[in-house]
Enzyme design. Structure first.
Site, PDB file in Angstrom:
ATOM      1  CE1 TYR A 109      -3.941   2.037   0.503  1.00 32.33           C
ATOM      2  CE2 TYR A 109      -3.128   2.605   2.686  1.00 32.33           C
ATOM      3  CZ  TYR A 109      -4.039   2.781   1.660  1.00 32.33           C
ATOM      4  OH  TYR A 109      -5.030   3.718   1.797  1.00 32.33           O
ATOM      5  NE  ARG A 162      -6.549  12.425  -5.530  1.00 30.61           N
ATOM      6  CZ  ARG A 162      -6.565  11.413  -4.642  1.00 30.61           C
ATOM      7  NH1 ARG A 162      -5.616  10.488  -4.624  1.00 30.61           N
ATOM      8  NH2 ARG A 162      -7.547  11.313  -3.775  1.00 30.61           N
ATOM      9  CE  LYS A 180      -7.118   3.413  -1.038  1.00 30.51           C
ATOM     10  NZ  LYS A 180      -7.231   4.291   0.117  1.00 30.51           N
ATOM     11  CD  GLU A 251      -9.410   4.940  -2.903  1.00 36.00           C
ATOM     12  OE1 GLU A 251     -10.246   4.317  -2.233  1.00 36.00           O
ATOM     13  OE2 GLU A 251      -8.750   5.896  -2.432  1.00 36.00           O
ATOM     14  CG  ASP A 252      -6.736   7.461  -5.486  1.00 33.79           C
ATOM     15  OD1 ASP A 252      -7.331   7.910  -4.488  1.00 33.79           O
ATOM     16  OD2 ASP A 252      -5.585   6.992  -5.416  1.00 33.79           O
ATOM     17  CG  ASP A 272     -11.229   5.232   0.593  1.00 34.70           C
ATOM     18  OD1 ASP A 272     -11.640   5.223   1.768  1.00 34.70           O
ATOM     19  OD2 ASP A 272     -10.064   4.969   0.276  1.00 34.70           O
ATOM     20  CG  ASP A 273      -9.831   9.326  -2.671  1.00 33.95           C
ATOM     21  OD1 ASP A 273      -8.794   9.033  -2.070  1.00 33.95           O
ATOM     22  OD2 ASP A 273     -10.214   8.733  -3.700  1.00 33.95           O
ATOM     23  CG  ASN A 416      -1.094   9.008   1.314  1.00 30.16           C
ATOM     24  OD1 ASN A 416      -0.365   8.995   2.283  1.00 30.16           O
ATOM     25  ND2 ASN A 416      -2.411   8.884   1.403  1.00 30.16           N
TER      26      ASN A 416
HETATM   27  N1  LIG Z   1      -4.380  10.301   4.186  1.00 29.36           N
HETATM   28  C1  LIG Z   1      -5.383   9.836   3.490  1.00 29.36           C
HETATM   29  O1  LIG Z   1      -6.081   8.882   3.899  1.00 29.36           O
HETATM   30  C2  LIG Z   1      -5.700  10.447   2.174  1.00 29.36           C
HETATM   31  C3  LIG Z   1      -4.860  11.319   1.582  1.00 29.36           C
HETATM   32  N2  LIG Z   1      -5.180  11.881   0.375  1.00 29.36           N
HETATM   33  C4  LIG Z   1      -4.173  12.718  -0.248  1.00 29.36           C
HETATM   34  O2  LIG Z   1      -4.647  14.024  -0.367  1.00 29.36           O
HETATM   35  C5  LIG Z   1      -4.079  14.621  -1.515  1.00 29.36           C
HETATM   36  C6  LIG Z   1      -5.168  15.353  -2.261  1.00 29.36           C
HETATM   37  O3  LIG Z   1      -6.163  14.467  -2.689  1.00 29.36           O
HETATM   38  P1  LIG Z   1      -7.512  15.041  -3.330  1.00 29.36           P
HETATM   39  O4  LIG Z   1      -8.121  16.042  -2.447  1.00 29.36           O
HETATM   40  O5  LIG Z   1      -8.340  13.897  -3.722  1.00 29.36           O
HETATM   41  O6  LIG Z   1      -6.939  15.744  -4.628  1.00 29.36           O
HETATM   42  P2  LIG Z   1      -7.551  16.940  -5.427  1.00 29.36           P
HETATM   43  O7  LIG Z   1      -6.820  17.016  -6.693  1.00 29.36           O
HETATM   44  O8  LIG Z   1      -9.031  16.824  -5.431  1.00 29.36           O
HETATM   45  O9  LIG Z   1      -7.185  18.229  -4.526  1.00 29.36           O
HETATM   46  C7  LIG Z   1      -5.920  18.764  -4.394  1.00 29.36           C
HETATM   47  C8  LIG Z   1      -6.059  20.126  -3.784  1.00 29.36           C
HETATM   48  O10 LIG Z   1      -4.755  20.649  -3.560  1.00 29.36           O
HETATM   49  C9  LIG Z   1      -4.692  21.961  -4.128  1.00 29.36           C
HETATM   50  N3  LIG Z   1      -3.357  22.258  -4.603  1.00 29.36           N
HETATM   51  C10 LIG Z   1      -2.628  21.590  -5.520  1.00 29.36           C
HETATM   52  N4  LIG Z   1      -1.465  22.234  -5.759  1.00 29.36           N
HETATM   53  C11 LIG Z   1      -1.476  23.329  -4.978  1.00 29.36           C
HETATM   54  C12 LIG Z   1      -0.581  24.432  -4.799  1.00 29.36           C
HETATM   55  N5  LIG Z   1       0.557  24.502  -5.471  1.00 29.36           N
HETATM   56  N6  LIG Z   1      -0.911  25.380  -3.907  1.00 29.36           N
HETATM   57  C13 LIG Z   1      -2.069  25.315  -3.225  1.00 29.36           C
HETATM   58  N7  LIG Z   1      -2.970  24.315  -3.361  1.00 29.36           N
HETATM   59  C14 LIG Z   1      -2.679  23.341  -4.229  1.00 29.36           C
HETATM   60  C15 LIG Z   1      -5.668  21.918  -5.299  1.00 29.36           C
HETATM   61  O11 LIG Z   1      -6.040  23.247  -5.636  1.00 29.36           O
HETATM   62  P3  LIG Z   1      -7.081  23.553  -6.827  1.00 29.36           P
HETATM   63  O12 LIG Z   1      -8.418  23.145  -6.271  1.00 29.36           O
HETATM   64  O13 LIG Z   1      -6.959  25.017  -7.024  1.00 29.36           O
HETATM   65  O14 LIG Z   1      -6.655  22.737  -7.994  1.00 29.36           O
HETATM   66  C16 LIG Z   1      -6.802  21.098  -4.702  1.00 29.36           C
HETATM   67  O15 LIG Z   1      -7.672  21.901  -3.974  1.00 29.36           O
HETATM   68  C17 LIG Z   1      -3.398  13.500  -2.295  1.00 29.36           C
HETATM   69  O16 LIG Z   1      -2.007  13.586  -2.131  1.00 29.36           O
HETATM   70  C18 LIG Z   1      -3.878  12.244  -1.652  1.00 29.36           C
HETATM   71  O17 LIG Z   1      -2.878  11.247  -1.611  1.00 29.36           O
HETATM   72  C19 LIG Z   1      -6.367  11.623  -0.249  1.00 29.36           C
HETATM   73  C20 LIG Z   1      -7.241  10.747   0.302  1.00 29.36           C
HETATM   74  C21 LIG Z   1      -6.943  10.033   1.521  1.00 29.36           C
HETATM   75  C1  LIG Z   2      -5.063   7.065   0.900  1.00 27.41           C
HETATM   76  C2  LIG Z   2      -5.756   7.514  -0.261  1.00 27.41           C
HETATM   77  O1  LIG Z   2      -6.871   7.086  -0.508  1.00 27.41           O
HETATM   78  C3  LIG Z   2      -5.146   8.484  -1.120  1.00 27.41           C
HETATM   79  O2  LIG Z   2      -4.069   8.985  -0.826  1.00 27.41           O
HETATM   80  O3  LIG Z   2      -5.767   8.791  -2.147  1.00 27.41           O
HETATM   81 MG   LIG Z   3      -7.451   7.511  -2.490  1.00 30.39          MG
END
Ligand SMILES: NC(=O)C1=CN([C@@H]2O[C@H](COP(=O)(O)OP(=O)(O)OC[C@H]3O[C@@H](n4cnc5c(N)ncnc54)[C@H](OP(=O)(O)O)[C@@H]3O)[C@@H](O)[C@H]2O)C=CC1
Ligand SMILES: CC(=O)C(=O)O
Ligand SMILES: [Mg+2]
Length: 604
Positions: A109, A162, A180, A251-252, A272-273, A416
């Site tokens: 993972y 993503r 997963k 997912e993603d 999940d996200d 991540n």
């Molecule tokens: N710990 C956990 O269990 C989980 C962790 N994650 C992690 O969270 C992260 C984001 O996932 P997710 O929300 O789905 O992705 P998205 O693409 O939906 O969101 C990313 C966000 O980050 C912002 N962003 C990107 N680059 C910049 C920058 N240079 N400056 C400021 N803001 C920025 C984007 O802005 P804009 O909207 O303007 O594009 C957007 O709002 C991933 O790395 C994922 O691995 C996700 C799910 C679970």
């Molecule tokens: C953990 C997870 O779901 C993610 O980083 O997208």
């Molecule tokens: Mg995910």
């Protein structure tokens, strides 16, 4: 026993459906080639002679596997080695994972699955899971009928757009559904053959991939959102037609909000996200808020990232603050979301994506804060969340300010894999003089730190990763036969997690239960999910309504796959068949599988 109606022995075909032969499809070899099987089981399975003669103990299997794993030089080599074990001996794979969850989860993972996805087409060796192409539109049900397992209880679907914080990886994202679902099996005991990893080839916007001769997906650009929706409509119908009641986890996906809204009440599905991440961080935040001593009304949370995870997490914490006595407006006012254009405000001048509108600030008096630094100087947050995909962006300066403003700053870099984490545990501890309440999306090794008062302590970072809840959400949903996954079921999973802590874990300063207890945690999460489903009247397993918590936990446990029990369970199955046809339990060498069937016919 002439005249007795015998339970039928499986025909060759049935036997191979249940104990599928070596197909290379993850989770399907069903122990067929387990070197722990005694000879008469091998004969029953018709694998006698196909594996070395000795029936060995798990301890011996484990010694060999861990020694071979240690010989692998790179993380990807280790990933591939474990994938091969899963293919060849699925129960052994899960015995190893459940017994060494802390050491092996990072290899199957996050973080290693991130690199595996980036290099999927380069390292590809064997079919695992299902791929559906945009060209299959109109025929999705027919393609799905190719999946060889008759019963599927849960699927994880990605379109690869993503993948973690690594961007659009197209079909290379397949590592995520596989990883997963492996955790569904290891952490919540969903049977491996009841899981379906599914990757959609809807094109990719990643030009480098499209030009890579080894890339295993189509060369088309990503289809439009309308085309994707039509495809998903057909897919959802096809999945539920073949496997009524199947739980579908999204997912993603780059923008998963429209699909979540479209399907959440029509199918047993969740994202999940948005939801799983929301719940898991809710659990950690409940514990962190308590530890910080700062009540919800005085919390100020800055989120870097206003995407699916950022908004999903912020919304769950709003619900928690409301339950703690704040009005919804008061709770919402605690949140400051930052994206690529800076602090999300209502008058920023751009058209906000729908999912950001709820958190758009209206109290900025026309002032705009263009960066994270400007925003935190304005807000002086108590809580700093990273869901941005931007590795290292929580700089020493930012961390020091958090320590200056707070006795115990809450710092959760959640992106991540580890390379994208907004900071690591060592930085958070060092720059806050050891006072940070810390959780990250990918695991970090504990850090020993001596603070300015000369006290030395080992700091354990929490793993704020949805892997703590999605297995229990899926298990609870499957077992309660719920027709949808309600918000209350999601909230219940996070709340259950927060309440799972032992006094020893609290004393160690943990915000999440020790990962080695994950199967116990999943039982509690599943129980809370089932109770919430009952309350919402979306469950269809009515026979468990009156059970006490202890009885419900016991009921859940008996339904969980346990890889250590598989040989014994096969022995029971074969033993029962033998005694039903009046033959003694074999001494290990006398029966061939054909003989069993012939014998049954002779008796009939
Ligand atoms: N710990 C956990 O269990 C989980 C962790 N994650 C992690 O969270 C992260 C984001 O996932 P997710 O929300 O789905 O992705 P998205 O693409 O939906 O969101 C990313 C966000 O980050 C912002 N962003 C990107 N680059 C910049 C920058 N240079 N400056 C400021 N803001 C920025 C984007 O802005 P804009 O909207 O303007 O594009 C957007 O709002 C991933 O790395 C994922 O691995 C996700 C799910 C679970
Ligand atoms: C953990 C997870 O779901 C993610 O980083 O997208
Ligand atoms: Mg995910």
């Amino acid at each position: 026993m002439p005249g007795t109606i015998l339970p039928s022995l499986p025909s060759n075909q049935q036997r191979s459906a249940h104990h599928l032969p070596h197909t290379g499809i993850a989770g399907q070899s069903e122990g067929t080639f387990d070197t722990a099987n005694p000879p008469y089981i091998r004969k029953y399975l018709r694998t006698y002679g196909l594996t070395p003669p000795r029936a060995e103990s798990y301890e011996t299997q484990k010694t060999r596997c861990l020694a071979q794993l240690a010989l692998k030089q790179t993380a990807i080599d280790k990933y591939l080695y474990l994938s091969t074990i899963r293919k060849n001996n699925v129960h052994l794979f899960y015995r190893l994972i459940t017994d060494h969850i802390r050491e092996l989860t990072p290899l199957i993972y996050t973080p290693v699955v991130g690199e595996a996805c980036q290099r999927w087409s380069e390292i590809y060796q064997q079919p695992e899971g299902m791929y559906l192409s945009y060209e299959d539109k109109g025929n999705i049900a027919a393609v799905i009928s190719n999946w060889p397992q008759p019963t599927v209880e849960i699927t994880v679907i990605t379109d690869g757009s993503r993948i973690l914080g690594l961007g659009d990886l197209g079909i290379n994202g397949m590592g995520i559904p596989i990883g997963k679902l492996a955790l569904y099996t290891a952490c919540a005991g969903i049977r491996p053959e009841a899981t379906l990893p599914l990757t959609l080839d809807l094109g990719t916007g990643n030009k480098t991939l499209r030009e890579d001769p080894l890339y295993l997906g189509s060369r088309r650009d990503k289809v439009s959102p309308e085309e994707e929706q039509e495809f998903l409509d057909e897919l959802m119908a096809a999945l539920t037609e073949r496997w009524p009641g199947i739980v579908i986890q999204f997912e993603d996906f780059k923008n998963p909000f429209p699909a979540l809204e479209r399907y959440r009440h029509r199918y047993t599905s969740f994202n999940d996200d948005i939801q799983g991440t929301g719940a898991v961080i809710l659990g950690g935040v409940m514990n962190a808020v308590k530890r910080s001593g700062v009540p919800p009304k005085d919390q100020r949370a800055v989120f870097l990232g206003a995407g699916s995870a950022g908004v999903g997490v912020a919304k769950q914490i709003v619900d928690y603050f409301v339950r703690e006595g704040l009005t919804e407006d008061e709770a919402k006012a605690c949140f400051y979301l930052v994206d690529t254009k800076g602090l999300v405000t209502a008058d920023r001048g751009d058209r906000l994506a729908d999912h950001k509108v709820y958190f758009a600030r209206k109290d900025n008096n026309g002032q705009q804060f263009k960066t994270l630094e400007e925003t935190i100087d304005h807000v002086k947050p108590t809580m700093l969340m990273g869901l941005s995909t931007l590795g290292g962006v929580f700089t020493p300066e930012i961390l020091k300010k958090m320590a200056q403003w707070n006795e115990q700053p809450i710092i959760f870099p959640l992106s991540n894999p580890s390379s994208q984490s907004e900071c690591d545990l060592e930085a958070a501890i060092t720059h806050t003089d050891g006072r940070a309440l810390f959780a990250s999306g990918s695991p970090f090794l504990p850090v020993t730190f001596t603070n300015s008062a000369g006290e030395t302590k080992i700091h354990y970072g929490g793993q704020g990763n949805n892997m703590y809840v999605f297995p229990g959400i899926g298990l609870g949903t499957i077992l309660s036969k719920s027709v949808e996954v309600t918000d209350s079921m999601i909230f219940a999973s996070g709340e259950a997690l927060a309440h799972c802590m032992t006094s020893e874990e609290l004393a160690r300063g943990l915000l999440y239960p020790d990962i080695t207890r994950i199967r116990d945690v999943s039982v509690v999460v599943a129980r809370h999910v089932i109770r919430a489903a009952q309350e919402a009247k979306v469950d269809r397993e009515t026979g468990i309504h009156g059970l006490s918590d202890a009885d419900l936990d016991a009921w859940i446990r008996t339904r969980m796959y346990s890889p250590h029990s598989e040989v014994a369970s096969l022995e029971r199955e074969v033993g029962a068949l033998l005694s039903s046809i009046g033959r003694p339990f074999p001494n290990g060498n006398s029966y061939f599988a054909n003989g069993l069937e012939e014998d049954k016919h002779a008796k009939l």
